[in-house]
Structure formats: structure tokens, C-alpha cells
Design a protein around this motif. Structure first.
Motif, mmCIF file in Angstrom:
data_model
loop_
_atom_site.group_PDB
_atom_site.id
_atom_site.type_symbol
_atom_site.label_atom_id
_atom_site.label_comp_id
_atom_site.label_asym_id
_atom_site.label_seq_id
_atom_site.Cartn_x
_atom_site.Cartn_y
_atom_site.Cartn_z
ATOM 1 N N GLU A 40 0.844 -1.141 0.005
ATOM 2 C CA GLU A 40 0.005 -0.016 -0.070
ATOM 3 C C GLU A 40 0.954 1.252 -0.197
ATOM 4 O O GLU A 40 0.232 2.468 -0.573
ATOM 5 C CB GLU A 40 -0.898 0.090 1.246
ATOM 6 N N HIS A 41 2.087 1.139 0.402
ATOM 7 C CA HIS A 41 2.708 2.310 0.632
ATOM 8 C C HIS A 41 4.510 1.931 0.658
ATOM 9 O O HIS A 41 4.866 0.506 0.831
ATOM 10 C CB HIS A 41 2.434 3.101 1.909
ATOM 11 N N ARG A 77 -5.569 10.148 3.753
ATOM 12 C CA ARG A 77 -5.765 10.970 2.911
ATOM 13 C C ARG A 77 -5.568 10.465 1.543
ATOM 14 O O ARG A 77 -5.145 9.296 1.458
ATOM 15 C CB ARG A 77 -4.622 12.168 3.162
ATOM 16 N N SER A 78 -5.891 11.155 0.533
ATOM 17 C CA SER A 78 -5.595 10.707 -0.962
ATOM 18 C C SER A 78 -4.163 10.593 -1.038
ATOM 19 O O SER A 78 -3.438 11.552 -0.689
ATOM 20 C CB SER A 78 -6.314 11.469 -1.887
ATOM 21 N N ALA A 79 -3.604 9.801 -2.027
ATOM 22 C CA ALA A 79 -2.299 9.817 -2.263
ATOM 23 C C ALA A 79 -1.929 10.892 -3.236
ATOM 24 O O ALA A 79 -2.757 11.353 -3.899
ATOM 25 C CB ALA A 79 -1.925 8.336 -2.953
ATOM 26 N N SER A 80 -0.696 11.260 -3.364
ATOM 27 C CA SER A 80 -0.077 12.364 -4.098
ATOM 28 C C SER A 80 0.942 11.901 -4.875
ATOM 29 O O SER A 80 1.663 10.870 -4.257
ATOM 30 C CB SER A 80 -0.076 13.583 -3.300
ATOM 31 N N LEU A 81 1.416 12.513 -5.820
ATOM 32 C CA LEU A 81 2.782 12.217 -6.729
ATOM 33 C C LEU A 81 3.912 12.219 -5.789
ATOM 34 O O LEU A 81 4.706 11.425 -5.877
ATOM 35 C CB LEU A 81 2.936 13.268 -7.768
ATOM 36 N N GLN A 82 3.870 13.101 -4.392
ATOM 37 C CA GLN A 82 5.026 12.893 -3.736
ATOM 38 C C GLN A 82 5.229 11.596 -3.102
ATOM 39 O O GLN A 82 6.312 11.037 -2.675
ATOM 40 C CB GLN A 82 4.898 14.044 -2.595
ATOM 41 N N ALA A 87 8.707 5.419 -3.402
ATOM 42 C CA ALA A 87 8.416 4.089 -3.953
ATOM 43 C C ALA A 87 8.981 3.985 -5.393
ATOM 44 O O ALA A 87 9.377 2.622 -5.367
ATOM 45 C CB ALA A 87 6.827 4.201 -4.087
ATOM 46 N N LEU A 88 9.154 4.789 -6.296
ATOM 47 C CA LEU A 88 9.403 4.374 -7.827
ATOM 48 C C LEU A 88 10.841 3.899 -7.637
ATOM 49 O O LEU A 88 11.446 2.709 -8.760
ATOM 50 C CB LEU A 88 9.160 5.281 -8.617
ATOM 51 N N PRO A 89 11.857 4.283 -6.931
ATOM 52 C CA PRO A 89 13.268 3.599 -7.042
ATOM 53 C C PRO A 89 13.280 2.181 -6.729
ATOM 54 O O PRO A 89 14.187 1.637 -7.077
ATOM 55 C CB PRO A 89 14.104 4.863 -6.230
ATOM 56 N N GLN A 124 -3.707 11.123 -10.981
ATOM 57 C CA GLN A 124 -2.301 11.200 -11.567
ATOM 58 C C GLN A 124 -1.485 10.044 -10.928
ATOM 59 O O GLN A 124 -0.266 9.752 -11.613
ATOM 60 C CB GLN A 124 -1.674 12.648 -10.913
ATOM 61 N N VAL A 125 -1.410 9.752 -9.563
ATOM 62 C CA VAL A 125 -0.777 8.596 -8.868
ATOM 63 C C VAL A 125 -1.037 7.313 -9.869
ATOM 64 O O VAL A 125 0.068 6.568 -10.155
ATOM 65 C CB VAL A 125 -0.985 8.472 -7.588
ATOM 66 N N LEU A 126 -2.335 7.073 -10.085
ATOM 67 C CA LEU A 126 -2.534 5.856 -10.820
ATOM 68 C C LEU A 126 -1.819 6.008 -12.194
ATOM 69 O O LEU A 126 -1.181 4.933 -12.661
ATOM 70 C CB LEU A 126 -4.026 5.616 -11.095
#
Length: 269
Positions: A40-41, A77-82, A87-89, A124-126
């Protein structure tokens, strides 16, 4: 009858810290061949990778950022691009071990979405994670609570071809749009007490997978769900569809292998 695949499970949840070995052992005795551990995170990515190494060939990792993030036990809260920055690395680092990117998606439950900007942020996150999945040639493991139609539309707009929609709570007619796009839908044990029984009736067996979403969505409310309860989903589908349990197990496992080809290393049919 070969065995089941749990396509969506939170085996890294704290609920399993004390007895994860016993939980895995019991699930194998119940006929489970493999389970997909979803995140989830970013904070639980390492734990999921470690579990997949400890139970190699049985636990398969999926890493992704869920549309709802916890601020504290009482506040989400809703996920944000931050949230993707950390996560991505890690997704990139373990890309060869991953069987999917997930759990990703949209969640428009009113208590998590107070403004349109929350919905936009989740989208945007999706979108970003759908792009990553495409680059890595991985399927998406998708959450879509109170957002069935927007989720399927967004996946199609993004050209996503391989997706599992877990515990879908939208209308069967919306699910059928997903079927036309080639998506799969996984059914948790809570189906025996849910309002989604029409969904199982309408979905072709060729588009159904099994999941437990453990420790949530068990056959009984407020009781910890476990991967061994996968048989509850299969038995229910068999009853609703009027086909044998063997047939449900065979087809849903083949579906899982089609959607998540990296499972083939563990499952020889």
C-alpha cells in the motif's frame, strides 16, 4: 484439481507478524500454490521483498502505492505524486522480481475524497504507476472502491492491457466494460456476505481470479482473514455458476497464470 492462487493478499500486514509461518503452512495445506503480496505504501516494500525471499516460489511480490494513504490510525488522505518519490526507485530496484505493480487504483469513498482535487491527485498517481507498469511489462493489481467506472475508463485511456480488479464494488454492467478490455476480476471470501453476488453471476469464468485480501474481507466480519480461506471464494463461485469446484480451481489458476506469467516458475500445471 491442482490448487489455488491468491491474487491479492496483504501478507506483510502487522496482523501476521506473530504467526506468518503457520499462516503460510495452513494455506499450503488448504491447496494454495502461490500468493501475490501487495503493498500500500513504500514503507512496506522491503518487508514484502523479504517475505518473498523467505518464502521463495510461494510468495510473489507486487509493489505499488495505494490511492489512500494513512496519516495516523484515525486519519487517511488521498495519495499524491510525492508518495511516489520514495516508491518508484524501489520498484525499479526490484523490477525483475515483481509479478505486478500494486496495489494501485482509485478510491472515491466520501470520507477520503473531500474535494475534486483529491480525485485528480489519485488519478495522477494511478496514471504514473500505469506508465511504470507498461515500461516494465507488468500487469496492474487494482483497487477501485466507489470508483469502478472511473478506474476502468482511466485504465483503458492509458492503454493498460493487463489488469486485475480486486474486490470490485461497481455495477456488473461496468465490470463487463472491463471484461471487454481483457481485464480480470478477483473474488474474495467476503463474497458470501456481500452485495456483489450478481457480479459473479455475470462475469465469465474466463475473467475471474481468486483472492483473499487477507487480513481483510474474510468470510466473517471482524475476524482476521487468512489465505487458506481462498477455498471459500472458489466454492461460492462454483455454486453460483453451477460448475464443479475442480473447474473453478482449474480455470481461475490458468487465468492467474495468463495475467501474471512470472508465476509459471512456481506453478507447473
Amino acid at each position: 484439481m491442482h490448487g489455488y492462487v491468491d491474487c491479492h493478499c496483504h501478507i506483510s500486514a502487522g496482523d501476521f507478524d506473530k504467526d506468518v509461518e503457520e499462516v503460510i503452512e495452513n494455506s499450503k495445506k488448504a491447496g494454495l500454490l502461490a500468493l501475490l503480496a501487495v503493498a500500500e505504501h513504500a514503507g512496506e516494500f522491503t518487508k514484502i521483498i523479504e517475505l518473498s525471499q523467505r518464502f521463495s516460489g510461494f510468495i510473489f511480490p507486487c509493489l505499488g502505492v495505494h490511492p489512500v494513504q494513512e496519516v495516523s490510525p484515525e486519519q487517511q488522505r488521498s495519495a499524491s505524486l510525492q508518495d511516489l518519490d520514495a516508491a518508484l526507485p524501489v520498484v525499479e530496484k526490484y523490477k525483475d522480481q515483481l509479478v505486478a505493480v500494486g496495489e494501485v487504483g482509485l478510491d472515491f469513498t466520501p470520507r477520503f475524497v473531500t474535494h475534486e482535487s483529491d480525485k485528480e491527485s489519485q488519478k495522477q498517481v494511478l496514471i504514473r504507476q500505469a506508465q511504470v507498469a507498461k515500461e516494465l511489462d507488468l500487469p496492474l493489481n487494482v483497487h477501485s472502491r466507489s470508483a469502478g467506472r472511473p478506474t476502468i475508463h482511466l485504465l483503458k485511456e492509458q492503454g493498460v492491457e493487463k489488469a486485475l480488479l480486486h474486490a470490485f464494488d461497481g455495477k456488473p454492467s461496468v465490470a463487463m466494460e472491463g471484461v471487454k478490455a481483457g481485464y480480470f476480476f478477483s473474488i474474495p471470501p467476503s463474497i458470501i456476505r456481500s452485495e456483489q453476488q450478481k457480479l459473479v453471476k455475470q462475469l465469465p469464468l474466463e475473467n475471474i481470479c481468486l483472492e483473499t485480501d487477507s487480513p481483510a474481507l474474510g468470510p466473517e466480519k471482524q475476524v482476521r482473514n487468512e489465505p487458506r480461506n481462498i477455498c471459500v471464494s472458489a466454492e461460492y463461485i462454483s455454486k453460483i455458476k453451477g460448475v464443479s469446484l475442480e473447474k473453478v480451481v482449474e480455470v481461475t489458476t490458468q487465468n492467474a497464470l495468463r495475467l501474471f506469467p512470472k508465476l509459471k516458475s512456481a506453478i507447473r500445471l
